[in-house]
Design a protein around this motif. Structure first.
Motif, PDB file in Angstrom:
ATOM      1  N   ASN A  84      40.957  28.801  36.554  1.00 38.70           N
ATOM      2  CA  ASN A  84      39.523  28.580  36.372  1.00 38.70           C
ATOM      3  C   ASN A  84      39.057  29.520  35.271  1.00 38.70           C
ATOM      4  OD1 ASN A  84      36.588  28.845  36.669  1.00 38.70           O
ATOM      5  ND2 ASN A  84      36.833  27.688  38.566  1.00 38.70           N
ATOM      6  N   ASP A  85      38.854  28.984  34.073  1.00 38.55           N
ATOM      7  CA  ASP A  85      38.524  29.808  32.924  1.00 38.55           C
ATOM      8  C   ASP A  85      37.148  30.458  33.054  1.00 38.55           C
ATOM      9  OD1 ASP A  85      40.937  29.391  31.602  1.00 38.55           O
ATOM     10  OD2 ASP A  85      40.247  27.532  30.690  1.00 38.55           O
ATOM     11  N   LYS A  86      36.211  29.802  33.740  1.00 40.75           N
ATOM     12  CA  LYS A  86      34.892  30.415  33.933  1.00 40.75           C
ATOM     13  C   LYS A  86      34.992  31.666  34.799  1.00 40.75           C
ATOM     14  CE  LYS A  86      32.051  26.262  33.385  1.00 40.75           C
ATOM     15  NZ  LYS A  86      31.055  25.361  34.030  1.00 40.75           N
ATOM     16  N   GLN A  87      35.899  31.631  35.777  1.00 38.42           N
ATOM     17  CA  GLN A  87      36.062  32.787  36.657  1.00 38.42           C
ATOM     18  C   GLN A  87      36.577  34.006  35.904  1.00 38.42           C
ATOM     19  OE1 GLN A  87      39.553  33.341  38.931  1.00 38.42           O
ATOM     20  NE2 GLN A  87      38.464  33.544  40.873  1.00 38.42           N
ATOM     21  N   LEU A  88      37.373  33.769  34.855  1.00 40.02           N
ATOM     22  CA  LEU A  88      37.909  34.872  34.059  1.00 40.02           C
ATOM     23  C   LEU A  88      36.830  35.578  33.243  1.00 40.02           C
ATOM     24  CD1 LEU A  88      41.093  33.057  32.691  1.00 40.02           C
ATOM     25  CD2 LEU A  88      40.977  34.618  34.645  1.00 40.02           C
ATOM     26  N   ARG A  89      35.716  34.883  33.048  1.00 38.04           N
ATOM     27  CA  ARG A  89      34.664  35.375  32.156  1.00 38.04           C
ATOM     28  C   ARG A  89      33.389  35.797  32.882  1.00 38.04           C
ATOM     29  NH1 ARG A  89      33.516  38.022  27.613  1.00 38.04           N
ATOM     30  NH2 ARG A  89      31.700  37.222  26.516  1.00 38.04           N
ATOM     31  N   TYR A  90      33.048  35.093  33.982  1.00 36.33           N
ATOM     32  CA  TYR A  90      31.757  35.306  34.632  1.00 36.33           C
ATOM     33  C   TYR A  90      31.931  35.654  36.108  1.00 36.33           C
ATOM     34  CZ  TYR A  90      30.358  32.724  30.458  1.00 36.33           C
ATOM     35  OH  TYR A  90      30.201  32.303  29.163  1.00 36.33           O
ATOM     36  N   LYS A 151      37.172  35.228  26.250  1.00 36.82           N
ATOM     37  CA  LYS A 151      37.725  34.486  27.382  1.00 36.82           C
ATOM     38  C   LYS A 151      37.880  35.313  28.656  1.00 36.82           C
ATOM     39  CE  LYS A 151      40.256  31.058  24.646  1.00 36.82           C
ATOM     40  NZ  LYS A 151      41.552  30.384  24.426  1.00 36.82           N
ATOM     41  N   PHE A 152      37.843  36.641  28.531  1.00 39.79           N
ATOM     42  CA  PHE A 152      38.048  37.502  29.690  1.00 39.79           C
ATOM     43  C   PHE A 152      36.912  38.523  29.742  1.00 39.79           C
ATOM     44  CE2 PHE A 152      42.105  35.679  28.766  1.00 39.79           C
ATOM     45  CZ  PHE A 152      42.727  35.514  29.992  1.00 39.79           C
ATOM     46  N   GLY A 153      36.245  38.594  30.905  1.00 40.41           N
ATOM     47  CA  GLY A 153      35.072  39.438  31.030  1.00 40.41           C
ATOM     48  C   GLY A 153      35.399  40.916  31.164  1.00 40.41           C
ATOM     49  N   ASN A 154      34.557  41.750  30.555  1.00 37.85           N
ATOM     50  CA  ASN A 154      34.763  43.201  30.663  1.00 37.85           C
ATOM     51  C   ASN A 154      34.137  43.769  31.936  1.00 37.85           C
ATOM     52  OD1 ASN A 154      32.048  43.101  30.053  1.00 37.85           O
ATOM     53  ND2 ASN A 154      32.253  44.017  28.020  1.00 37.85           N
ATOM     54  N   ASP A 155      33.518  42.908  32.746  1.00 34.81           N
ATOM     55  CA  ASP A 155      32.982  43.341  34.032  1.00 34.81           C
ATOM     56  C   ASP A 155      33.581  42.537  35.185  1.00 34.81           C
ATOM     57  OD1 ASP A 155      31.787  40.961  33.351  1.00 34.81           O
ATOM     58  OD2 ASP A 155      29.760  41.547  33.952  1.00 34.81           O
ATOM     59  N   ILE A 156      34.694  41.861  34.920  1.00 38.10           N
ATOM     60  CA  ILE A 156      35.405  41.088  35.950  1.00 38.10           C
ATOM     61  C   ILE A 156      36.687  41.833  36.303  1.00 38.10           C
ATOM     62  CG2 ILE A 156      36.378  38.862  36.590  1.00 38.10           C
ATOM     63  CD1 ILE A 156      33.398  38.783  35.954  1.00 38.10           C
ATOM     64  N   SER A 175      41.259  48.432  39.189  1.00 31.92           N
ATOM     65  CA  SER A 175      40.252  49.294  38.562  1.00 31.92           C
ATOM     66  C   SER A 175      40.096  49.017  37.066  1.00 31.92           C
ATOM     67  CB  SER A 175      40.619  50.777  38.767  1.00 31.92           C
ATOM     68  OG  SER A 175      41.828  51.101  38.076  1.00 31.92           O
ATOM     69  N   ILE A 176      40.878  48.072  36.529  1.00 38.03           N
ATOM     70  CA  ILE A 176      40.835  47.740  35.103  1.00 38.03           C
ATOM     71  C   ILE A 176      40.288  46.330  34.951  1.00 38.03           C
ATOM     72  CG2 ILE A 176      42.211  47.431  33.000  1.00 38.03           C
ATOM     73  CD1 ILE A 176      44.205  49.434  34.096  1.00 38.03           C
ATOM     74  N   PRO A 177      39.270  46.127  34.097  1.00 38.28           N
ATOM     75  CA  PRO A 177      38.705  44.778  33.928  1.00 38.28           C
ATOM     76  C   PRO A 177      39.705  43.829  33.287  1.00 38.28           C
ATOM     77  CG  PRO A 177      37.792  46.270  32.293  1.00 38.28           C
ATOM     78  CD  PRO A 177      38.573  47.122  33.261  1.00 38.28           C
ATOM     79  N   LEU A 178      39.496  42.535  33.482  1.00 40.36           N
ATOM     80  CA  LEU A 178      40.426  41.532  32.970  1.00 40.36           C
ATOM     81  C   LEU A 178      40.534  41.586  31.443  1.00 40.36           C
ATOM     82  CD1 LEU A 178      39.701  38.344  35.134  1.00 40.36           C
ATOM     83  CD2 LEU A 178      41.387  40.159  35.506  1.00 40.36           C
ATOM     84  N   SER A 179      39.459  41.965  30.758  1.00 40.93           N
ATOM     85  CA  SER A 179      39.488  42.014  29.292  1.00 40.93           C
ATOM     86  C   SER A 179      40.441  43.064  28.762  1.00 40.93           C
ATOM     87  CB  SER A 179      38.079  42.279  28.757  1.00 40.93           C
ATOM     88  OG  SER A 179      37.594  43.538  29.207  1.00 40.93           O
ATOM     89  N   GLU A 180      40.883  43.991  29.628  1.00 37.81           N
ATOM     90  CA  GLU A 180      41.827  45.029  29.211  1.00 37.81           C
ATOM     91  C   GLU A 180      43.212  44.839  29.821  1.00 37.81           C
ATOM     92  OE1 GLU A 180      40.260  48.955  29.756  1.00 37.81           O
ATOM     93  OE2 GLU A 180      38.242  48.382  29.119  1.00 37.81           O
ATOM     94  N   GLN A 181      43.401  43.778  30.583  1.00 41.54           N
ATOM     95  CA  GLN A 181      44.707  43.479  31.182  1.00 41.54           C
ATOM     96  C   GLN A 181      45.486  42.618  30.187  1.00 41.54           C
ATOM     97  OE1 GLN A 181      45.618  44.451  34.426  1.00 41.54           O
ATOM     98  NE2 GLN A 181      43.701  44.780  35.526  1.00 41.54           N
ATOM     99  N   GLU A 182      46.049  43.256  29.167  1.00 43.36           N
ATOM    100  CA  GLU A 182      46.595  42.505  28.038  1.00 43.36           C
ATOM    101  C   GLU A 182      47.853  41.720  28.386  1.00 43.36           C
ATOM    102  OE1 GLU A 182      46.187  43.793  24.046  1.00 43.36           O
ATOM    103  OE2 GLU A 182      45.245  45.677  24.645  1.00 43.36           O
TER     104      GLU A 182
END
Length: 277
Positions: A84-90, A151-156, A175-182
């Motif tokens: 679910n791409d929306k879940q990755l962002r919002y 595509k990946f939220g910094n608060d998710i 403890s790491i947001p998805l936007s930093e889980q490379e």
């Protein structure tokens, strides 16, 4: 066209041939039991494995480290839609059935990130030693900037991930947001072909010819259940990227065809010229 395509093809082919690439398959040699599936599913067995590579030519920095997986169809319709791409962002995105069976935890709480694509995240690890000395594999900035930003939220943050009865692959730091889980971001960009490579990291140090490289592998990822293969790849890069002779050959083929047609029409014009009286 020939005047343009042939020089470009020669330059691209020459650049590709200058790339130094080391590929070593390890899924077979890193199993100490006949029953490979039982081996990989037993969490009490030490899965550390060493492979040694001989460097044939000077390798200029940066050296790219990839993992290569074979017979894994990331483009399968059921698999590629299990996300679910929306879940990755919002936040607070309602989940339908698109992520099942990895949509909700046992108590009904949503899994973040949900779906089979995230669940099957690659979890082998590589430690690289050159002549016995451990060198750093930089895992920063291995994902596309556009993916990290859009595509990946910094608060998710991950939640309820890999906490079910059946573990698919790597776990994520909650403890790491998805936007930093490379590693996750790289994996979620699904491959088009069953044999593919994904960037693991970079070695920002040159390696000389005749050096010995030892890769210490934690062989955790289960490709044995579906007859897949695994390999580690160390490669330099050129202005056309990694080793890829296809681009140069394609340009040379098109340029050669244009040259052949041009010469053919020229000869035809000279032999059977049409004169206007």
């Amino acid at each position: 066209m020939a005047v343009l395509f042939i020089p470009i093809g020669l330059a691209a082919l020459f650049a590709s041939l200058q790339v130094v690439e080391l590929v070593e398959r390890y899924d077979i040699s890193c199993v100490s039991m006949d029953d490979k599936i039982a081996f990989i599913q037993n969490s009490e067995i030490d899965k550390t494995c060493n492979i040694t590579l001989q460097v044939p030519k000077y390798m200029k920095s940066p050296i790219l480290v990839y993992y290569q997986i074979g017979n894994f169809y990331q483009n399968h319709r059921r698999y590629v839609r299990s996300r679910n791409d929306k879940q990755l962002r919002y936040k607070n995105v309602h989940l339908g059935k698109e992520c099942e069976p990895e949509g909700h935890a046992a108590g009904g709480a949503p899994i973040v990130p949900c779906g089979l694509v995230a669940w099957s995240l690659f979890n082998d690890t590589f430690t690289v030693k050159v002549n016995g000395e451990t060198i750093e594999v930089n895992k920063k900035d291995i994902a596309w900037k556009s993916d990290k930003k859009h595509k990946f939220g910094n608060d998710i943050y991950p939640s309820n991930f890999q906490k079910g009865r059946l573990i698919g692959g790597a776990k994520l730091n909650e403890s790491i947001p998805l936007s930093e889980q490379e590693d996750l971001i790289v994996w979620m960009r699904t491959a088009a072909f069953p044999t593919f490579r994904k960037l693991y990291g970079r070695i920002e140090k040159e390696i000389m010819a005749e050096d010995n490289i030892t890769v210490v592998i934690q062989n955790n990822y289960n490709t044995y259940s579906f007859g897949g293969s695994k390999a580690v790849v160390l490669s330099t890069a050129s202005w056309v990227g990694g080793r890829n002779n296809f681009i140069g050959i394609a340009y040379l083929t098109i340029g050669g065809l244009c040259l052949f047609l041009a010469l053919g029409f020229t000869v035809l014009y000279m032999v059977k010229a049409r004169y206007v009286s």
